[in-house]
Design an enzyme around this catalytic site. Structure first.
Site, mmCIF file in Angstrom:
data_model
loop_
_atom_site.group_PDB
_atom_site.id
_atom_site.type_symbol
_atom_site.label_atom_id
_atom_site.label_comp_id
_atom_site.label_asym_id
_atom_site.label_seq_id
_atom_site.Cartn_x
_atom_site.Cartn_y
_atom_site.Cartn_z
ATOM 1 C CG ASP A 110 -2.270 0.630 0.937
ATOM 2 O OD1 ASP A 110 -2.276 1.836 0.700
ATOM 3 O OD2 ASP A 110 -3.313 -0.059 0.965
ATOM 4 C CG HIS A 146 -5.158 3.868 0.670
ATOM 5 N ND1 HIS A 146 -4.804 2.558 0.444
ATOM 6 C CD2 HIS A 146 -6.386 4.031 0.106
ATOM 7 C CE1 HIS A 146 -5.766 1.950 -0.234
ATOM 8 N NE2 HIS A 146 -6.738 2.822 -0.461
ATOM 9 C CB SER A 166 -9.157 0.849 -0.558
ATOM 10 O OG SER A 166 -8.577 1.021 -1.820
#
Length: 764
Positions: free
Chosen positions: A147, A220, A546
């Site tokens: 990620d 994220h 996600s």
């Protein structure tokens, strides 16, 4: 005379004491969970419920009965399991409530042990029991997160109570900008970063805004890592919303972070990171990233190739399905050895009640630090807010003279929603209404000003009102966190099938919570990710496939803890065949894009159920060689196959057709001109439940198709025994076309076991 005065004085004291007792009884408040008969209540308050929620009408009536006492305080409302609310009530208010027609019960609140902020509880994980019991939560599973990096100091990544790092671990904590090996611990056991491919593609890394290390600034990666395996953190919330105890699905698992995303991510960096993760010794890989909706054959998809390497090494790989919905054929990461995850809602919401000047009321959602209501203010939109592009609130389009102190309508489609809010704030706007062109998704963002996200039906009504009213106005009331909404529902943004690359395999595979998910956030990044946003939070709420992907990765780690000898395909089968298709109102799971029942091309086999997946009864297992033979059935040549397995040659005589892959679901494609054809596929089931057991097949045939299964009963004599069956799908004669997809199911039943395979038929 004196005795008379004393008597009067004593009487006054008694009166004052009585008043004091009454006042105390009225002022003292306690929280109650109230169950009401909504049918009777709505009849009683018929004139009020049209303009406000029924539970608010009930509480308002209690307040009117006691004008000198503080009104009841609504905490939460419930619409699903039962009709009711939680509220702080005085004793006299409680008495009045009990007299109402429709009152069922009022139970005093009590202090309980902390639970999760929502998703683990929604998935049936809680406390120290079941899959979270001590025997199943041993900390030997390692989850690799590919990620945008990780914020290592976050409390979600503390290593309190964890034993030493597994000796088999071969990873490392690489030194970089503001990151050293000392940032790792017994929870975060590995951290690497990869940027060569990004630079080679012409990308640039701004070292004043980005760390050239595994440290995360985007947020994220930190969010996904904590969703999968973050430690238990009490009192987690975003501005008081979603308050509770946050925990990853496999909260005692180890984390290895692989940073591959800078302002962009390249396949080369991702592939390299995945290979390194395999070498390091991860057990599970979670990747909340992917290409656009453009289909690539598996031999051209480096992520699919790397995932095959991982599968062959015994690593479970989960990918997000993509956020390009609701159009068909948008799902990505579709290789059959990958678990492809769609996104859906939970039974939690953050209601923002929008009331127009004409009295119409709509419920939207919000995420903002200040919850003070916006009283009736003028609405501006399009030309009344600025010039070209003002309807989308693009930078430079809003006129501060027209916008200042008003509520601005912004349509989605040109810039990010948080950027629209930034433009409204910079122009002096008091608030924002976000219009949605399609679907009833209310997934929202942490905005920099008061804003309400509204669905398509509300959007249509609001725009009609604004376009036909000279002086349009609106007010917004921001409610507390609400539980009990109908769920799950598949998000509009969630990418859809059919699978363009391998049409004989249904994609996505399953759905999981991916809307308004609370998880860890970096200390130096604002919740909106805008440069102008100087707010700092410990947890943030965001949405996307996600967010659903690491839920499934963490659950896979849980199952791997319990069944160490299971292959990645066995874990995947267990998750798919035990997934459910009915929501918490016992109705088919809904597609928010169109309001109808979700099909397998929307949510795969259904919504994951961790507890049932840990004991599925039977599994559809698949080996690496099976997948190679599947590629052979797709007519891959030797050089293409060699990308997956060097030296492997396809049999001269085909041993299987694509539909024979031992997949836990069925995609049947009737091409034009062959609607009455018959397709027969083979499957093999392995017994992992009760040693001596018999399973009987139950079929719900798709419309326009007859389904025949042979044999109809599978009798197992021992654990790990494998038995085969065949299933034939025959198109039936029909006068008119059948809606596509035509859906059904094939279920093997034995006692409490229901091993379900979804069926999706196209081309009829």
């Amino acid at each position: 005379m004196k005795s008379t005065v004393v008597k009067i004085f004593n009487a006054m004291l008694l009166l004052l004491a009585f008043i004091a007792v009454i006042s105390t009884a009225s002022a003292y408040k306690q929280t109650y969970i109230v169950h009401m008969d909504k049918t009777k209540i709505t009849k009683t308050y018929n004139s009020l419920v049209d303009s406000k929620p029924w539970h608010q009408a009930v509480l308002d009536s209690l307040a009117q009965e006691e004008l000198d006492v503080t009104p009841p305080e609504l905490l939460y409302s419930y619409e699903t399991a039962f009709s009711g609310f939680a509220a702080k009530l005085s004793r006299t208010q409680l008495k009045s409530l009990k007299k109402m027609d429709g009152f069922v019960s009022a139970v005093p609140d009590k202090m309980l042990s902390l639970h999760t902020t929502r998703s683990p509880l929604f998935l049936g994980l809680e406390g120290k029991k079941g899959l979270w019991g001590s025997s199943n939560i041993r900390s030997d599973v390692i989850i690799g997160v590919v990620d945008s990096g990780i914020w290592p100091e976050h409390v979600s990544f503390r290593d309190h109570g964890l034993p030493p790092v597994p000796e088999r671990w071969r990873g490392a904590c690489e030194k970089g900008t503001r990151f050293s090996p000392s940032n790792c611990n017994k929870k975060l056991i590995g951290a690497r970063y990869f940027y060569g491919g990004y630079l080679a593609a012409g990308g640039r890394i701004n070292k004043t805004e980005e760390y050239l290390s595994a440290r995360d600034t985007a947020g994220h990666g930190t969010h996904t890592a904590s969703t999968a395996a973050g430690d238990v953190v009490e009192n987690a919330n975003l501005y008081g919303l979603a308050n509770g105890s946050a925990a990853g699905m496999r909260y005692s698992a180890r984390i290895a972070a692989y940073k591959v995303c800078w302002p962009g991510c390249t396949s080369v960096d991702i592939l390299t990171a995945m290979v390194k993760a395999i070498e390091d010794g991860v057990d599970v890989l979670t990747l909340s990233l992917g290409s656009t909706s453009e289909a690539e054959s598996y031999n051209q998809d480096y992520l699919a190739i790397a995932s095959y390497y991982a599968f062959k090494s015994g690593i479970f790989v989960a990918f997000s399905a993509g956020n390009s919905g609701p159009a068909d054929y948008t799902v990505v990461n579709t290789a059959p050895w990958i678990m492809t995850v769609a996104a859906s809602t939970m039974d939690r919401s953050f209601p923002a009640i929008v009331k127009l000047g004409n009295g119409q009321t709509f419920e939207g959602s919000y995420l903002y630090s200040a919850v003070k209501a916006l009283k009736s203010l003028p609405i501006v939109y399009g030309k009344t807010a600025g010039h070209s592009g003002a309807e989308y609130c693009v930078p430079g389009s809003l006129n501060p003279k027209l916008v200042k102190g008003k509520i601005v309508i912004c349509e989605q489609g040109q810039v990010r929603r948080t950027e629209m809010g930034e433009q409204v704030k910079l122009s002096g706007g008091a608030g924002m209404l976000i219009m949605t062109p399609l679907g009833e998704d209310l997934a929202t963002d942490a905005h920099v000003l008061p804003a309400a996200m509204l669905g398509a039906s509300a959007t249509e009504a609001i725009l009609k009102y604004v376009n036909t009213t000279k002086a349009s106005t609106a007010s917004i009331v921001f409610k507390t966190t609400t539980y009990g909404t109908r769920a799950p529902k598949v998000a509009t943004f969630s990418s859809r099938g059919p699978n363009l690359v391998g049409p004989d395999v249904i994609k996505p595979d399953v759905t999981a919570p991916g809307v308004d998910i609370l998880a860890a956030w970096p200390a130096k990044t604002g919740p909106s990710t805008l440069k102008s946003d100087k707010r700092r939070v410990l947890f943030n709420i965001i949405s996307g496939t996600s967010m659903s992907c690491p839920h499934v990765s963490g659950i896979a780690a849980l199952i791997k803890s319990k069944h160490k000898d299971w292959s990645p395909a066995a874990i995947k089968s267990a998750l798919m065949t035990t997934a459910y298709t009915m929501d918490n109102r016992r109705k088919p799971i809904q597609d928010l894009a169109f309001g109808d029942m979700a099909s397998p091309f929307v949510f795969g086999s259904g919504h994951v159920d961790p507890t049932k997946a840990s004991n599925p009864g039977l599994i559809y297992d698949i080996t690496a060689e099976d997948y190679l033979l599947y590629l052979c059935s797709l007519k891959y040549n030797k050089s293409q196959i060699s990308l997956f397995e060097e030296g492997f040659e396809c049999p001269k005589k085909a041993t299987m057709q694509p539909g024979d892959l031992n997949y836990p679901s069925f995609a049947v494609n009737f091409q034009l001109g062959a609607q009455n054809a018959t397709f027969t596929y083979r499957r093999t089931l392995t017994n992992v439940g009760i040693p001596i057991s018999s399973y009987k097949v139950s079929v719900e045939a798709p419309e326009g198709v007859s389904v025949i299964v042979r044999p109809k009963v599978l009798s197992f004599k021992k654990l790990n025994e494998k038995l085969r069956y065949k299933v034939s799908f025959t198109g039936q004669s029909r006068e008119k076309p059948v809606a596509s997809p035509s859906v059904g199911s094939l279920v093997w039943v034995s006692g409490n076991y229901r091993v379900r395979s979804a069926i999706a038929v196209t081309g009829l």
